[in-house]
Design an enzyme around this catalytic site. Structure first.
Site, PDB file in Angstrom:
ATOM      1  N   ASP A   1      -0.860   1.344  -3.851  1.00 14.93           N
ATOM      2  CA  ASP A   1      -1.897   0.297  -4.609  1.00 14.93           C
ATOM      3  C   ASP A   1      -3.191   0.935  -4.975  1.00 14.93           C
ATOM      4  O   ASP A   1      -3.950   0.070  -5.601  1.00 14.93           O
ATOM      5  CB  ASP A   1      -1.874  -0.869  -3.712  1.00 14.93           C
ATOM      6  CG  ASP A   1      -3.032  -0.595  -2.454  1.00 14.93           C
ATOM      7  OD1 ASP A   1      -2.987   0.854  -2.107  1.00 14.93           O
ATOM      8  OD2 ASP A   1      -3.561  -1.508  -1.896  1.00 14.93           O
TER       9      ASP A   1
ATOM     10  N   ASP B   1      -2.218   6.565  -3.383  1.00 12.38           N
ATOM     11  CA  ASP B   1      -1.120   5.831  -2.808  1.00 12.38           C
ATOM     12  C   ASP B   1      -0.632   4.796  -3.582  1.00 12.38           C
ATOM     13  O   ASP B   1      -1.022   4.482  -4.787  1.00 12.38           O
ATOM     14  CB  ASP B   1      -1.657   5.187  -1.294  1.00 12.38           C
ATOM     15  CG  ASP B   1      -2.556   4.163  -1.565  1.00 12.38           C
ATOM     16  OD1 ASP B   1      -3.096   3.847  -2.339  1.00 12.38           O
ATOM     17  OD2 ASP B   1      -2.473   3.306  -0.529  1.00 12.38           O
TER      18      ASP B   1
ATOM     19  N   SER C   1       0.856  -1.199  -0.085  1.00 12.36           N
ATOM     20  CA  SER C   1      -0.075   0.092  -0.055  1.00 12.36           C
ATOM     21  C   SER C   1       0.960   1.419   0.021  1.00 12.36           C
ATOM     22  O   SER C   1       1.475   1.584  -1.005  1.00 12.36           O
ATOM     23  CB  SER C   1      -0.946   0.034   1.164  1.00 12.36           C
ATOM     24  OG  SER C   1      -1.734   0.965   1.054  1.00 12.36           O
TER      25      SER C   1
ATOM     26  N   ASP D   1      -5.740   2.371  -3.220  1.00 13.08           N
ATOM     27  CA  ASP D   1      -6.837   2.027  -2.771  1.00 13.08           C
ATOM     28  C   ASP D   1      -7.463   3.334  -2.101  1.00 13.08           C
ATOM     29  O   ASP D   1      -8.489   3.249  -1.460  1.00 13.08           O
ATOM     30  CB  ASP D   1      -6.946   0.720  -1.900  1.00 13.08           C
ATOM     31  CG  ASP D   1      -6.153   0.810  -0.526  1.00 13.08           C
ATOM     32  OD1 ASP D   1      -5.320   1.891  -0.670  1.00 13.08           O
ATOM     33  OD2 ASP D   1      -5.923   0.043   0.043  1.00 13.08           O
TER      34      ASP D   1
END
Length: 450
Positions: free
Chosen positions: A244, A242, A101, A246
């Site tokens: 990833d 960010d 992440s 999400d």
């Protein structure tokens, strides 16, 4: 949190804590638990972000999955929420994401989704942990003629972009957007989606090299995108993802941050106006700014608060059928569209309000007044971070500071779910006071728990 799984999958320093061997065993155990009882050959999707260690971990994870007879469909570099969506679209038995992440490149993680695209329950995670750590089930490699295959899906990005575009009923023509992809998983999906919808798009930090993911950029480092917008003065909005993708944070036309609380305010009030906000309720965590509470009272919106972590927000949303929830960090869940936080979907809903109303983002964001807030990290050992709740000296110090603020501020101290940190948050009307007290608390916590 479990023994392997934290608040968001299994995390650690790649090749040190999260090794190829552990990835192999997670592949075996995950496939066994999530797809082992199927009457067909189980199908598991695997996606990843841009970290240097992703190829190594993907190879090991894939080997583990195939060794028990399941099929792997490799999606390549793709956002975490895309894996959640595509798991449902492709009727897969599970989805796996290799990503840490918003963390630096040396960290990595492995996160599972079930066949419905939801993160795993504590019970399922414990089953996987028990197999790996306790040998509760002996998993035997399948016969040579039953070994699973790995195939590559060439349509994953296109399928996700098409889905994202379908979640709004307007184009984005006339909007000038600056996008920060954090050198992460959104570097193709976000620009492509926005351009196909007609926006004028400039992209920064879209050249991943394996080590520059989240490095001074993206939603955890907003200074660059804010500075460009403030200096050039020609953008309607900035969007920062960010690693990833999400989560997403925004920047208004003046270069000012628009955080997750404000984004939820804008989207939530629009949904309420359309009678689409179930029970006029938004689910947030205890980290949400006190200004969100003030806005909610004024606008007759109900707030449900959970512990920190999007999994707890999601649990409460599913329990009561709520459609909007999220975190100040920009992790927003819109259950009408996806089963997990989705930075691109969140950005599109925000942009749709911007386009529909014709109002500036600064005006829309001003519907919620952000109270001064300081968030610092105390670096402690992983073993000691949970002891913060039991330290009577620190708890009494917090009580005294809150008493001094006389109901016009608060303190929240919690161990990080993924890093060897204790997060210290102070909120109040006097920014100098809360900054001094936060620094004092960090110093004392590090002295006592390092």
């Amino acid at each position: 949190m479990g023994r392997l799984f934290g608040t968001d999958g299994v995390r650690g320093v790649a090749n040190v804590e999260l090794t190829a061997d552990l990835a192999f065993r997670l592949g075996q155990a995950g496939a066994y638990v999530l797809a082992g009882e199927k009457q067909h050959t189980p199908k598991i999707l695997v996606g990843k972000d841009t970290r240097l260690s992703c190829d190594m971990l993907e190879a090991a994870l894939t080997a583990g999955i195939c060794s028990v007879g399941a099929e792997v469909i490799s999606l390549g570099i793709i956002p975490t929420p895309a894996v959640a969506y595509l798991t449902r679209l492709y009727n897969a038995d599970a989805g796996v994401v290799i990503s840490a992440s918003h963390n630096p490149f040396e960290f990595n993680g492995i996160k599972f989704f079930n066949s419905q695209g939801y993160k795993l329950s504590d019970e399922i995670e414990e089953k996987i942990e028990s197999i790996i750590l306790d040998g509760s089930v002996k998993i035997s490699p399948c016969e040579p003629d039953k070994i699973g295959r790995r195939t590559v899906c060439d349509t994953a990005l296109t399928d996700y972009v098409d889905f994202a575009k379908s979640t709004i009923n307007t184009d984005l023509k006339g909007l000038r957007i600056l996008v920060d992809c954090a050198n992460g998983a959104s570097y193709r999906t976000a620009p492509e989606t926005l351009r196909q919808l007609g926006a004028e798009v400039r992209v920064i930090n879209d050249s991943p090299d394996g080590k520059n993911i989240n490095a001074g950029c993206g939603s955890t480092h907003m200074a660059q995108i804010q500075g460009i917008i403030a200096e050039e003065g020609k953008y309607d909005i900035g969007l920062a993802f960010d690693g990833d993708a999400d989560r997403v944070l925004a920047v208004d036309e003046n270069g000012c941050l628009v955080d997750g609380d404000q984004i939820m305010t804008i989207i939530g009030l629009d949904l309420k106006e359309q009678n689409k906000l179930k029970d006029d309720t938004i689910v947030v965590t205890v980290m949400s700014n006190m200004g969100f509470d003030i806005m909610a009272r004024r606008e007759n919106i109900n707030i449900v608060k959970t512990a920190v972590g999007d999994r707890y927000v999601l649990e409460k949303m599913l329990e009561n059928g709520y459609v909007l929830g999220g975190e100040q960090s920009g992790h927003v869940i819109l259950l009408e569209h996806n089963t997990t936080g989705d930075g691109l979907i969140t950005a599109l809903q925000l942009l749709a309000v911007l386009k529909k109303t014709g109002r500036k983002l600064s005006e829309l964001a001003s519907q919620m007044q952000v109270l001064p807030q300081v968030l610092l990290n105390a670096r402690v050992t992983n073993e000691n971070k949970k002891k913060i709740k039991e330290d009577s000296y620190i708890q009494e110090l917090c009580r005294q500071i809150e008493e001094e603020m006389n109901g016009e501020g608060r303190i929240l101290i919690r161990p990080s779910g993924t890093e060897p940190l204790v997060r210290v948050m102070l909120e109040g009307k006097d920014p100098d006071y809360i900054a001094d007290k936060a620094a004092e608390l960090v110093r004392i916590i590090e002295e006592r728990l390092s």
